[in-house]
Design a protein around this motif. Structure first.
Motif, PDB file in Angstrom:
ATOM      1  N   UNK A 142       0.900  -1.312  -0.055  1.00 46.33           N
ATOM      2  CA  UNK A 142       0.009  -0.017   0.211  1.00 46.33           C
ATOM      3  C   UNK A 142       0.836   1.214   0.018  1.00 46.33           C
ATOM      4  N   UNK A 143       0.253   2.324  -0.355  1.00 44.21           N
ATOM      5  CA  UNK A 143       0.878   3.645  -0.497  1.00 44.21           C
ATOM      6  C   UNK A 143       1.986   3.886   0.490  1.00 44.21           C
ATOM      7  N   UNK A 179       2.430   7.345   4.069  1.00 45.97           N
ATOM      8  CA  UNK A 179       2.357   5.947   4.075  1.00 45.97           C
ATOM      9  C   UNK A 179       1.048   5.643   4.567  1.00 45.97           C
ATOM     10  N   UNK A 180       0.555   4.340   4.164  1.00 43.54           N
ATOM     11  CA  UNK A 180      -0.557   3.839   4.671  1.00 43.54           C
ATOM     12  C   UNK A 180      -0.447   2.475   5.565  1.00 43.54           C
ATOM     13  N   UNK A 228      -1.381  -7.704   6.300  1.00 47.39           N
ATOM     14  CA  UNK A 228      -1.186  -8.022   4.684  1.00 47.39           C
ATOM     15  C   UNK A 228       0.254  -7.929   4.067  1.00 47.39           C
ATOM     16  N   UNK A 229       0.306  -8.030   2.955  1.00 46.14           N
ATOM     17  CA  UNK A 229       1.504  -7.758   2.043  1.00 46.14           C
ATOM     18  C   UNK A 229       1.750  -6.281   1.751  1.00 46.14           C
ATOM     19  N   UNK A 230       3.281  -6.120   1.950  1.00 41.29           N
ATOM     20  CA  UNK A 230       3.700  -4.870   1.739  1.00 41.29           C
ATOM     21  C   UNK A 230       4.919  -5.181   0.453  1.00 41.29           C
ATOM     22  N   UNK A 231       4.771  -4.029  -0.721  1.00 38.09           N
ATOM     23  CA  UNK A 231       5.698  -4.060  -1.621  1.00 38.09           C
ATOM     24  C   UNK A 231       6.718  -2.895  -1.777  1.00 38.09           C
ATOM     25  N   UNK A 232       7.787  -3.021  -1.570  1.00 36.73           N
ATOM     26  CA  UNK A 232       8.302  -1.462  -1.875  1.00 36.73           C
ATOM     27  C   UNK A 232       9.710  -1.628  -2.677  1.00 36.73           C
ATOM     28  N   UNK A 233       9.892  -0.434  -3.447  1.00 37.03           N
ATOM     29  CA  UNK A 233      10.848  -0.445  -4.345  1.00 37.03           C
ATOM     30  C   UNK A 233      11.534   0.904  -3.979  1.00 37.03           C
ATOM     31  N   UNK A 234      12.888   1.029  -4.252  1.00 39.66           N
ATOM     32  CA  UNK A 234      13.861   2.171  -3.757  1.00 39.66           C
ATOM     33  C   UNK A 234      14.818   2.201  -4.651  1.00 39.66           C
ATOM     34  N   UNK A 235      15.499   3.393  -4.774  1.00 41.09           N
ATOM     35  CA  UNK A 235      16.874   3.660  -5.278  1.00 41.09           C
ATOM     36  C   UNK A 235      17.321   4.540  -4.394  1.00 41.09           C
ATOM     37  N   UNK A 236      18.873   4.409  -4.353  1.00 41.72           N
ATOM     38  CA  UNK A 236      19.559   5.153  -3.245  1.00 41.72           C
ATOM     39  C   UNK A 236      21.076   5.278  -3.978  1.00 41.72           C
TER      40      UNK A 236
END
Length: 827
Positions: free
Chosen positions: A283-284, A310-311, A802-810
């Protein structure tokens, strides 16, 4: 003038000359007879001429300038080391570091030397003494290339990272296998036995989070919950990592999962470390963060800026059954906690000299919350026939400002770096301005229409003052003493209004102001003997607690004033380089928190209520532990056995009336726990690593509450297996499986659950940039369930995030490592 008088005048001149000669730094021993006897004038003149020649040679100072650049990019290398060293001894004579653009300037009056340029991750460059008599020499552009040697080729005996046992801690010494690889502090921690760091940077000790991380023995905003700036510390700056699982009397008697202390090398103060990160998820969950750490000879300046949104959705279900009336209230709902947050960290270390440092830092954060929720209620008869249905909606808004500061001074006494004095003053402030609107709408059956308003004005301030002194008498004997004073002041203004005859009226039974004031004064002393194979450390801590709670509207107050002694004893024995044993005992305390004591509650679900108990007493634990470490090849096996005896155990007890389940903490008897812990890291091949943690214990509960006996024996266990796979093209895969068994409580049972997290990381630009993908609870199996079964009622509850998906660039620049900013802990 006579010859004798002239000679006297001449000798006075010589004495003045030799004085200046000494100031110049050249020591020449002249026999005093030369100054008394004219017949020795020839020898004196030869000595004088030699001295003049020596001074002339000495004061001939050469100034070198130049610029150090990266061979592959042509860009200047900042903070590279430029050293003038003696040709014979190979020891440094003088040195400096390059500026931001790679340029440098240094002077030397040496005559037999060479110049060496070095920087972590690059090959050394040697320049022989220039064949020139010029006093200013431009070395021009000096190119240095990255060190392409394989890591195992630069590892030599005595320079490999390893763990040793010390009296009350385990010490992980960082060797060249990590420091030469340019790893970050988080990667170093992930190589420490018993310590795990997942792909999102969360630190756990023996599988448990809530670890206190220190820098050079003191708390730091760099390691706080509101910041994850550990990525700005690189492995080449770290001397060692200390792991403390059973703290001695030197530390707070308040229980924690353990302490990790990162000790920074004194000489590694220079450099620019920085990182920028951007993250998104579902989620967001979106954030952007910038971290900077600038080190010079005198200053260490660090800062972090971050913002995000974030949510956190939460599905809940509860079933309250009254076995006397044979009726049930069923509720199924979906709750949200949406939050925009902003974070700012600024701090500095100022080094008065190499042995004295002053730290001043601050952290300001702001959270703006929105908490919409909808819960559907059903009233059931004994035959599960629905008699009424209604919907309860919530609209909640809150603003939470946070502020933290620290002022610390540390003094290392000359002659022994372990002889130290540390003073610190820490302050934490948290506020919550919250309003909620609840509306009940009847769907069928009995009329349950209702509207309520709540208002919360919460303020908390915590001040901590510490003074620690450590004095080593010999290499084996050490004495420590110190004091700590903690003040915690809380005010919670809570109001409930009910809609009556078209107007909202204050409910006096649910409205009050709760004041909480706690002061804890601690004094401690420890003494330790530590030999090459065996050591022992004993300590005693005195803590005086003064607690006052007050309900303003009703005038009810509760005061507790008690003093306690907390002894500790630790010992260790080293059988060989591969086998060590450590044993320890300490007495711990758990003091009830403000929410454990506050008798008022949130009415989000008015059939499932959590309430505090202002008469709650603290619980005390005697903790015994024996831990061993075995080295088999490159694998470290840690096996520990522990026993804990706890009195006045705090348990949440359910009280049931009219299908309303109210839980309230109570002191219920004693608990005896005996368990075993095992953890290891194993790499069968270079590209595959397994990290396993296992914790199993049996416990025995004894207690009575309201004439009901709570005596039973039970067991519980948990395990974690982390698998890391290194693929070509700098791609890392990390999968972590977790399992927690079911276990019995004083009134019911908590169900077991298993879940898995997955992470994928791709390094770019030689590790300076990172793409990160993570999935938490990939199978959406982390479901918390519990049942309470009593003679006259039953309660079932279920929650799932529930499921959390995260994508990041550093991206990391300077000497900084790429890292992720997640916004810190919520409250």
């Amino acid at each position: 003038m006579s010859i004798g008088a002239k000679w006297t005048l001449f000798t006075e001149f010589l004495q003045i000359f030799f004085l200046f000669h000494t100031i110049f730094g050249v020591e020449t021993k002249i026999p005093m007879t030369l100054l008394k006897e004219p017949k020795h004038s020839f020898l004196l003149i030869l000595t004088l001429l030699f001295s003049f020649w020596t001074i002339e040679a000495q004061v001939k100072t050469v100034e070198f300038t130049g610029k150090v650049v990266d061979t592959s990019t042509g860009q200047g290398v900042a903070y590279a080391t430029v050293m003038v060293a003696n040709n014979n001894t190979k020891k440094a004579i003088v040195g400096t570091t390059t500026l931001e653009d790679g340029s440098f300037m240094l002077k030397t009056d040496a005559t037999d030397y060479y110049i060496e340029i070095s920087f972590i991750g690059f090959e050394k460059k040697i320049i022989q003494k220039p064949n020139s008599d010029d006093l200013k020499i431009d070395l021009g552009v000096i190119q240095i290339a990255e060190d392409t040697q394989k890591l195992e080729e630069v590892v030599v005996q005595g320079e490999v990272s390893k763990t040793v046992f010390k009296l009350d801690k385990r010490v992980f010494n960082v060797g060249k296998d990590l420091s030469s690889a340019g790893a970050s502090a988080l990667e170093v921690l992930n190589n420490v036995p018993s310590v795990n760091v997942n792909i999102e940077g969360q630190i756990s000790l023996r599988g448990s989070q809530g670890v206190q991380v220190l820098i050079n023995g003191k708390p730091s905003i760099i390691t706080s919950d509101e910041s994850n700036a550990l990525g700005t510390i690189t492995a080449d700056m770290i001397d060692r990592v200390e792991v403390i699982t059973n703290p001695s009397a030197k530390y707070d008697a308040e229980g924690t999962s353990g302490i990790i202390n990162i000790v920074i090398k004194k000489e590694e103060r220079r450099g620019l470390n920085g990182s920028v990160s951007v993250n998104t998820g579902a989620p967001d969950s979106h954030s952007v963060g910038v971290s900077l750490n600038k080190r010079t000879e005198k200053f260490n300046l660090f800062t972090q800026l971050g913002a995000g949104y974030r949510e956190l959705p939460n599905d809940s279900e509860s079933r309250n059954t009254d076995l006397t009336t044979n009726t049930t209230i069923l509720s199924i709902g979906e709750e949200f906690r949406n939050e925009a947050y902003y974070n700012f960290v600024l701090g500095t270390d100022y080094y008065f000299n190499p042995t004295s440092v002053l730290t001043l830092s601050g952290n300001f954060a702001l959270e703006i919350e929105d908490q919409p929720s909808t819960t559907n209620f059903s009233s059931l008869s004994g035959t599960d026939i629905v008699t009424s249905e209604w919907e309860r909606t919530e609209i909640t808004e809150a603003t939470n400002p946070k502020f933290q500061y620290e002022l610390q001074y540390k003094k290392d006494f000359k002659g022994n770096e372990d002889h130290t004095l540390l003073f610190s003053a820490l302050g934490n402030f948290f506020g919550k301005d919250q309003s909620s609107e609840f509306t009940d709408t009847t769907i069928s059956g009995t009329n349950n229409d209702n509207s309520q308003l709540t208002r919360t004005d919460f303020k908390e301030a915590v001040f901590t003052f510490k003074l620690d002194y450590t004095k080593p008498f010999t290499e084996e004997l050490t004495w420590e003493t110190g004091a700590q004073y903690v003040l915690n002041d809380v005010s919670n203004d809570y109001e409930v209004q009910n809609l009556i005859n078209g107007a909202f009226q204050v409910d006096p039974g649910l409205t009050n102001i709760f004041e909480y004031d706690q002061k804890v004064l601690g004094l401690y002393t420890t003494g330790a003997y530590e030999g090459k194979k065996w050591g022992v450390k004993g300590g005693l801590r005195l803590e005086q607690t003064n607690l006052n709670t007050f309900l303003t509207n009703t005038g009810e107050d509760n005061s507790q004033d008690y003093g306690n002694l907390f002894p500790s004893l630790h010992t260790s024995y080293k059988f060989s380089e591969k086998i060590s044993l450590q044993a320890g005992y300490s007495k711990r305390i758990y003091r009830p928190r403000m929410w454990d004591l506050n008798p008022f509650f949130n009415i989000r679900n008015n059939f499932s209520i959590r309430q505090g108990n202002p008469e709650l007493m603290p619980e005390f634990t005697d903790s015994y532990e024996v831990t061993s470490i075995f080295f088999i090849g490159k694998t470290a096996l840690n096996l520990g056995v522990y026993h804990r005896y706890t009195t006045d155990v705090i348990e949440r007890i359910s009280m049931f009336e009219n299908n309303v389940n109210t839980t309230r903490p109570e002191n219920i008897g004693t608990n005896k726990t005996t368990g075993i812990e095992f953890n290891t890291k194993y790499s069968p091949v270079k590209w595959l690593t397994f990290n396993a943690d296992l914790n199993y214990n049996q416990f025995s509960r004894e207690g009575i509450f309201e004439a009901i006996v709570f005596d039973f024996n039970a067991e519980r266990w948990s395990s974690k297996l982390m698998t890391k796979v290194k693929f070509p093209a700098d791609i890392d895969l990390e999968a972590t499986g977790n399992y927690r068994s079911s276990y019995q409580t004083v009134q019911g049972e908590v169900n077991d659950y298993a879940f898995m997290d997955l992470g994928l990381r791709k390094k770019l630009m030689k590790g300076k940039a990172i793409l990160n993908l993570s999935v938490r609870d990939i199978f959406a199996s982390r479901i918390s369930e519990s049942q309470i079964a009593q003679a006259d009622f039953e309660v079932y509850s279920r929650r799932q995030r529930g499921r959390f998906v995260a994508f990041g660039f550093s991206y990391g620049f300077g000497k900084g490592e790429a890292m992720q900013y997640s916004g810190g802990r919520r409250r």
